[in-house]
Design a protein around this motif. Structure first.
Motif, mmCIF file in Angstrom:
data_model
loop_
_atom_site.group_PDB
_atom_site.id
_atom_site.type_symbol
_atom_site.label_atom_id
_atom_site.label_comp_id
_atom_site.label_asym_id
_atom_site.label_seq_id
_atom_site.Cartn_x
_atom_site.Cartn_y
_atom_site.Cartn_z
ATOM 1 N N LEU A 36 30.598 -13.026 -12.836
ATOM 2 C CA LEU A 36 30.150 -13.196 -11.453
ATOM 3 C C LEU A 36 28.641 -13.125 -11.298
ATOM 4 O O LEU A 36 28.078 -13.759 -10.406
ATOM 5 N N CYS A 39 27.287 -16.437 -11.593
ATOM 6 C CA CYS A 39 27.607 -17.254 -10.417
ATOM 7 C C CYS A 39 26.691 -16.912 -9.243
ATOM 8 O O CYS A 39 26.261 -17.806 -8.502
ATOM 9 N N PHE A 40 26.396 -15.625 -9.070
ATOM 10 C CA PHE A 40 25.492 -15.228 -7.981
ATOM 11 C C PHE A 40 24.091 -15.786 -8.204
ATOM 12 O O PHE A 40 23.445 -16.263 -7.273
ATOM 13 N N PRO A 89 34.301 -20.813 -9.839
ATOM 14 C CA PRO A 89 33.569 -19.865 -8.986
ATOM 15 C C PRO A 89 33.382 -18.481 -9.585
ATOM 16 O O PRO A 89 32.505 -17.737 -9.143
ATOM 17 N N THR A 90 34.175 -18.117 -10.588
ATOM 18 C CA THR A 90 34.005 -16.800 -11.220
ATOM 19 C C THR A 90 33.340 -16.891 -12.588
ATOM 20 O O THR A 90 32.949 -15.874 -13.153
ATOM 21 N N ASN A 123 28.944 -21.672 -10.147
ATOM 22 C CA ASN A 123 27.975 -21.401 -9.084
ATOM 23 C C ASN A 123 28.750 -21.010 -7.834
ATOM 24 O O ASN A 123 29.740 -21.676 -7.492
ATOM 25 N N LEU A 124 28.316 -19.967 -7.162
ATOM 26 C CA LEU A 124 28.973 -19.645 -5.897
ATOM 27 C C LEU A 124 28.768 -20.761 -4.883
ATOM 28 O O LEU A 124 29.584 -20.950 -3.988
ATOM 29 N N ASN A 125 27.691 -21.494 -5.043
ATOM 30 C CA ASN A 125 27.425 -22.638 -4.174
ATOM 31 C C ASN A 125 28.172 -23.856 -4.733
ATOM 32 O O ASN A 125 27.734 -24.502 -5.688
ATOM 33 N N TYR A 126 29.306 -24.177 -4.119
ATOM 34 C CA TYR A 126 30.135 -25.298 -4.575
ATOM 35 C C TYR A 126 29.363 -26.610 -4.567
ATOM 36 O O TYR A 126 29.547 -27.467 -5.439
#
Length: 455
Positions: A36, A39-40, A89-90, A123-126
């Protein structure tokens, strides 16, 4: 003390010597594993290509982008299947990667190349991951062109794209002018692609043959038809067995979307073999309006299988074709389906739903035909689609009940002049009939079926 140090040093040298002698045979290249925090912070795109063959089925080998011919395990004469994952996403590796690789290799002697673009997809930003699909597609396209220069035929290339990876595969196909052999899209991603034009998403022109499986069109998946054949599991949206409330946690969000991969895995190892029927909508399919496949003769109705070659020519001739099927909630997912034809002779018009049970010894399975109220009137033929979760190969007894919802008035008689059960998935099984059955509404009646040709 010195002797202990000498022994330790000697052991260390022996260990190193053993590793040198073993060479690189035990060194494997694994799928990128992020977390994570990556991803952040966001990840920059980096594409890795991991080769698996029957010689290294459990040990991936990373290929150089300027050509797989430097890898002795790669054979340009073999067919090549590329596996392209979607948004992560993770940052964790997809849980299905190893199973898909193993089943592809078990089925055919192929080169399986896992396209690992986790650095970029994580990436948390899809929206960032979406933009990276174009760049990753350019990378993969150049690699395939290099393969072609070394003798690989584009006809023998199959891209299997999952979610966002389906569109990435489509971009590769478009850049190669639709000349690659096949693209399979497993629930192509919907967000950011709902209003996209054909050149901005997966579409039939991206390969010689494009097949698509839909399982989550009302959330993460893409609505519509985007291949030469589009399979819609349970209408392409909500899947049986998936949570219906947010209290189930992560599964509530991903279960329907992931079902496409699990159905594909089941089809790949040939434990499912689910029959699908060409139709305009799932509602028409459930109403038994589409239980025929004349356009595919002499081939049977299409099946959700890995090898679609028996239907390919007909599909290319027909253009885009939608096919529908229903599943159970668990493996092997397939349902036992019958076309049920009733001729009624009741005096009064009745509306209701039908319950049918099949019995074989102590085994019982039930179908409920309740997608809409059915109309039963005098000397009227009614066709139903009855789907059972469990397969009963030899039916010894059938029970039927027509539930009209009448709880306060007198029970009216319903006479079935004829009832006929036609198996849809196993045509080798006998068609079952029965004549002159008297029943009361809301009351179950049982009878022993007979072969239709003896009546």
């Amino acid at each position: 003390m010195k002797s202990h140090r000498l022994l330790f040093l000697l052991g260390f040298l022996i260990l190193c010597k053993g590793q040198e002698e073993s060479g690189d045979s035990e060194l494997c290249d694994d799928f990128t594993d992020l977390n994570l925090s990556h991803c952040f912070m966001g990840t920059l795109l980096y594409v890795r290509l991991l080769l698996y063959t029957r010689s290294n089925a459990h040990c991936g080998r990373e290929l150089l982008h300027h050509g797989p011919w430097h890898q002795p395990l790669f054979d340009p004469a073999r067919p090549t299947a590329f596996v392209v994952h979607g948004y992560r996403p993770t940052g964790a590796p997809p849980i299905w990667i190893d199973r898909l690789v193993q089943q592809l290799l078990a089925r055919d002697d192929v080169n399986v190349i896992v396209v690992d673009w986790n650095k970029g997809a994580a990436n948390l930003n899809y929206f960032t991951a979406v933009t990276y699909t174009r760049e990753a597609a350019q990378n993969l396209t150049q690699f395939i062109l290099n393969m072609q220069e070394e003798g690989t035929s584009l006809d023998n290339i199959h891209l299997i794209g999952v979610s966002l990876g389906a569109h990435l595969a489509g971009f590769v196909g478009a850049q190669l002018k639709g000349k690659i052999g096949r693209i399979t899209g497993l629930d192509p991603a919907g967000p950011m692609f709902t209003s996209a034009s054909p050149d901005e998403r997966l579409d039939p022109s991206d390969a010689q043959f494009v097949d698509v499986l839909h399982t989550d069109m009302d959330s993460f998946g893409l609505r519509g038809a985007h291949g030469h054949i589009d399979f819609y599991a349970n209408g392409g949206a909500d899947q049986p067995g998936c949570p219906k409330t947010i209290f189930a946690g992560k599964s509530y969000f991903v279960c329907d979307h992931q079902r496409a991969m699990f159905l594909y895995l089941c089809a790949l190892n040939q434990t499912c073999s689910i029959t699908a029927f060409p139709c305009s909508s799932y509602s028409d399919f459930l109403q038994a309006n589409c239980l025929h496949c004349e356009a595919f003769r002499p081939a049977p109705c299409p099946k959700l299988v890995y090898d679609l070659s028996p239907w390919r020519d007909a599909l290319l001739r027909m253009g885009q074709t939608k096919v529908f099927f229903s599943t159970s909630s668990t493996l092997p997912y397939r349902k036992l389906s019958y076309r049920v034809d009733l001729v009624t002779w009741n005096q009064y018009l009745r509306w209701g739903v039908v319950y049918i049970r099949l019995h074989s010894g102590r085994s019982v399975t039930e179908a409920r035909v309740d997608h809409k109220l059915l109309r039963f009137e005098q000397f009227t033929s009614t066709r139903l689609l009855a789907q059972f979760d469990d397969d009963i190969s030899t039916v010894q007894k059938i029970s039927m009940r027509i539930n009209t919802g009448n709880v306060i008035g007198p029970r009216y008689k319903i006479r079935l002049v004829r009832v006929r059960f036609t198996p849809l998935d196993q045509p080798e099984r006998p068609v079952m009939c029965r004549f002159d059955i008297f029943m009361e509404e809301n009351m179950e009646v049982s009878f022993r079926p007979l072969p239709c040709n003896t009546n």
